[in-house]
Design an enzyme around this catalytic site. Structure first.
Site, PDB file in Angstrom:
ATOM      1  N   GLY A  94       0.830  -1.188   0.000  1.00  0.00           N
ATOM      2  CA  GLY A  94       0.000   0.000   0.000  1.00  0.00           C
ATOM      3  C   GLY A  94       0.870   1.245   0.000  1.00  0.00           C
ATOM      4  N   ILE A  95       0.270   2.361   0.389  1.00  0.00           N
ATOM      5  CA  ILE A  95       0.995   3.629   0.389  1.00  0.00           C
ATOM      6  C   ILE A  95       1.300   4.038   1.819  1.00  0.00           C
ATOM      7  CG2 ILE A  95      -1.080   5.073   0.455  1.00  0.00           C
ATOM      8  CD1 ILE A  95       0.363   6.941  -1.565  1.00  0.00           C
ATOM      9  N   GLY A  96       2.461   4.645   2.032  1.00  0.00           N
ATOM     10  CA  GLY A  96       2.806   5.121   3.365  1.00  0.00           C
ATOM     11  C   GLY A  96       4.197   4.694   3.785  1.00  0.00           C
ATOM     12  N   ILE A 107       5.209   2.754   6.227  1.00  0.00           N
ATOM     13  CA  ILE A 107       5.445   1.347   6.595  1.00  0.00           C
ATOM     14  C   ILE A 107       5.711   0.489   5.365  1.00  0.00           C
ATOM     15  CG2 ILE A 107       4.375  -0.729   7.565  1.00  0.00           C
ATOM     16  CD1 ILE A 107       3.288   1.004   9.809  1.00  0.00           C
ATOM     17  N   GLU A 146      -1.554  -2.792  -6.791  1.00  0.00           N
ATOM     18  CA  GLU A 146      -2.453  -1.756  -7.305  1.00  0.00           C
ATOM     19  C   GLU A 146      -1.712  -0.443  -7.504  1.00  0.00           C
ATOM     20  OE1 GLU A 146      -5.213  -1.718  -4.090  1.00  0.00           O
ATOM     21  OE2 GLU A 146      -4.388   0.107  -3.231  1.00  0.00           O
ATOM     22  N   ILE A 200      -5.462   1.305  10.848  1.00  0.00           N
ATOM     23  CA  ILE A 200      -5.600   2.301  11.910  1.00  0.00           C
ATOM     24  C   ILE A 200      -5.624   1.645  13.290  1.00  0.00           C
ATOM     25  CG2 ILE A 200      -7.159   4.044  12.881  1.00  0.00           C
ATOM     26  CD1 ILE A 200      -7.894   4.728   9.924  1.00  0.00           C
ATOM     27  N   GLY A 243      -7.595  -1.281  -2.091  1.00  0.00           N
ATOM     28  CA  GLY A 243      -7.367  -2.663  -2.526  1.00  0.00           C
ATOM     29  C   GLY A 243      -6.907  -3.577  -1.420  1.00  0.00           C
ATOM     30  N   LYS A 293       0.565   8.579  18.214  1.00  0.00           N
ATOM     31  CA  LYS A 293       1.524   9.606  18.629  1.00  0.00           C
ATOM     32  C   LYS A 293       1.258  10.082  20.053  1.00  0.00           C
ATOM     33  CE  LYS A 293       2.415  11.277  13.941  1.00  0.00           C
ATOM     34  NZ  LYS A 293       2.263  12.391  12.978  1.00  0.00           N
TER      35      LYS A 293
END
Length: 479
Positions: free
Chosen positions: A259-261, A263, A282, A357, A380, A406
């Site tokens: 995915g995006i980010g 991590i 994706e 999350i 996705g 945080k």
């Protein structure tokens, strides 16, 4: 009515229709239904060409009550979107729906003065529409990324006008949708009117994103840099999670989705010693380019398009876009196919790496909302977790997250926040990874799951989670 009267009436109606048709042609904004012949935007349509025009004039095709699709992510045609907002205000339009997945840049149609003119409808929420969604000024649709094209194809969300950014036509008249094919290809297939923002800086990519210029109704020249992804500095926690996944869960020869980010990026950064990795994802960003340059990505063992990186959209830096441009090593596909779990599962050792999350003690995963506050979308995640799970050759569906927020609150929780949506069910979950370790949940009972998740929670929260697990399950968590 006698024959003479019938002929006179027919002649009068014919003249009226001729006049009306001429008036419509003069406006040059007739939404043509030539797709009744074919919905495939690849072939040249003989004798047809777009009108090259200005930003202001191109969007005059949009009328009250229309649904407008906007190209996605790095391909967002922000100047066209701005011109659309101006047109809506000047022409006193009403009830125009603007739909899209994640878009970048300024969402001018969501300015307060556009209320009543436009209503945004997002299939994946980005930062620029998140506030409007949570204030009730915009809508969102919970849906798998792979199924969004069905909304257009089945007419559930009919597309009147599509705003698309493409590369300039080549000598044969073909343009490329470049960095974003995803759901946009089906939107183009189903749209009644297509406006193209032609940008020389759009990478020309291979695959499903090719469209012949004769399918456009209007084209606008706009030379500007592509939207880039603004990253934050990777934390020590994120680096630790990436190393845990890379060293323990990613095999040589694996097919990766990420995915995006930070991590997913941290995992890619830790894979420099791996060999013969494949990419079927994706989306991807700069981290994949680094692995290609290090010789780690060969796609050698992939069963679906061996030798090629497969993606559906990309967002990153100019380095990524330069890598994509005219590169036959990369195929950009329609998301219906790229994210189809049985297709994904044909590849070897599918390793799907996504973030979330929060996770409750039974393995339920919230990924699109924080309590009742909508944050992103399904994307996705489930498509690829399922593809990895049914992969016959040691697939690994992985969800990763820092153990705490945080503010120091645990992200592994007794129950999800009130109002939080379950994106990934506890039956879908196999691996949960935090900086404290890897919890394997597949096949485990509720008390075994609770035990495994408590072991990877922050030490400060483990005692409280154990008590909460006992209260919920009426027995102690146990391996």
């Amino acid at each position: 009515m006698d024959k003479r009267a019938v002929n006179l009436l027919y002649k009068s109606l014919s003249e009226i229709l001729k006049i009306r048709n001429c008036e419509l042609l003069k406006t040059d904004i007739v939404k043509r239904d030539f797709y009744s012949y074919s919905q495939e935007p690849f072939h040249p349509i003989q004798g047809r060409s777009p009108k090259w025009t200005s930003l202001e004039d191109s969007v005059k095709a949009v009328r009250s009550g229309d649904t407008v699709f906007v190209h996605s992510a790095a391909a967002t045609p922000t100047p066209l979107l701005g011109a659309l907002a101006d047109h809506g205000k000047k022409s006193s339009l009403k009830n125009v729906t603007v739909c899209h997945i994640h878009i970048e840049g300024k969402a001018a149609h969501l300015d307060p003065e556009c209320e009543g003119i436009f209503r945004d409808n997002s299939f994946f929420i980005g930062a620029n529409v998140r506030g409007a969604v949570n204030e009730g000024r915009a809508d969102c649709v919970p849906i798998f990324l792979s199924e969004i094209p069905l909304l257009f194809k089945r007419g559930i969300v009919p597309i009147d006008v599509a705003l698309i950014q493409v590369s300039p036509p080549d000598k044969h008249g073909f343009c490329s949708m470049g960095v974003s094919v995803d759901v946009s290809r089906m939107a183009v297939q189903c749209a009644k009117y297509i406006i193209g923002q032609v940008n020389p800086q759009m990478p020309r990519t291979f695959g499903d994103g090719i469209i012949h210029m004769s399918h456009f109704d209007a084209m606008v020249e706009h030379d500007a840099p592509m939207h880039v992804r603004h990253t934050t500095k990777m934390t020590d926690v994120e680096k630790t999670i990436g190393e845990l996944i890379a060293e323990n869960l990613v095999d040589n020869g694996a097919t990766l989705q990420m995915g995006i980010g930070n991590i997913p990026d941290s995992v890619l950064a830790a894979l420099k010693d791996h060999k013969d990795l494949g990419i079927h994802s994706e989306m991807f960003s700069d981290g994949v380019v680094d692995l290609v340059e290090a010789g780690c990505v060969t796609n050698h063992h992939k069963k679906v398009l061996p030798g090629k990186i497969v993606g559906s959209f990309c967002i990153g830096s100019k380095k990524l876009y330069d890598f994509l441009d005219n590169n036959p090593f990369v195929l950009m596909g329609d998301v219906q196919w790229v994210n189809y779990s049985p297709i994904i599962a044909q590849n070897p050792k599918v390793t799907a790496i996504n973030s979330c999350i929060e996770v409750d003690l039974t393995g339920q995963v919230a990924a699109d909302s924080i309590g009742t506050r909508m944050y992103s979308g399904f994307g996705g995640q489930v498509d690829f977790l399922r593809g990895a799970a049914i992969c016959p050759e040691a697939g690994k569906p992985i969800l990763a997250l820092p153990a705490t927020t945080k503010r120091g609150e645990s992200k592994i929780v007794p129950v999800l926040k009130e109002g939080a949506g379950v994106v990934t069910t506890r039956a879908h979950v196999h691996y949960i990874v935090t900086e404290y370790g890897i919890a394997y949940l597949f096949g485990k009972s509720l008390r075994q799951r609770a035990h495994a998740l408590i072991q990877v929670a922050h030490p400060d929260h483990r005692e409280g989670l154990e008590k909460a697990a006992f209260e919920r399950l009426k027995c102690m968590p146990s391996p």
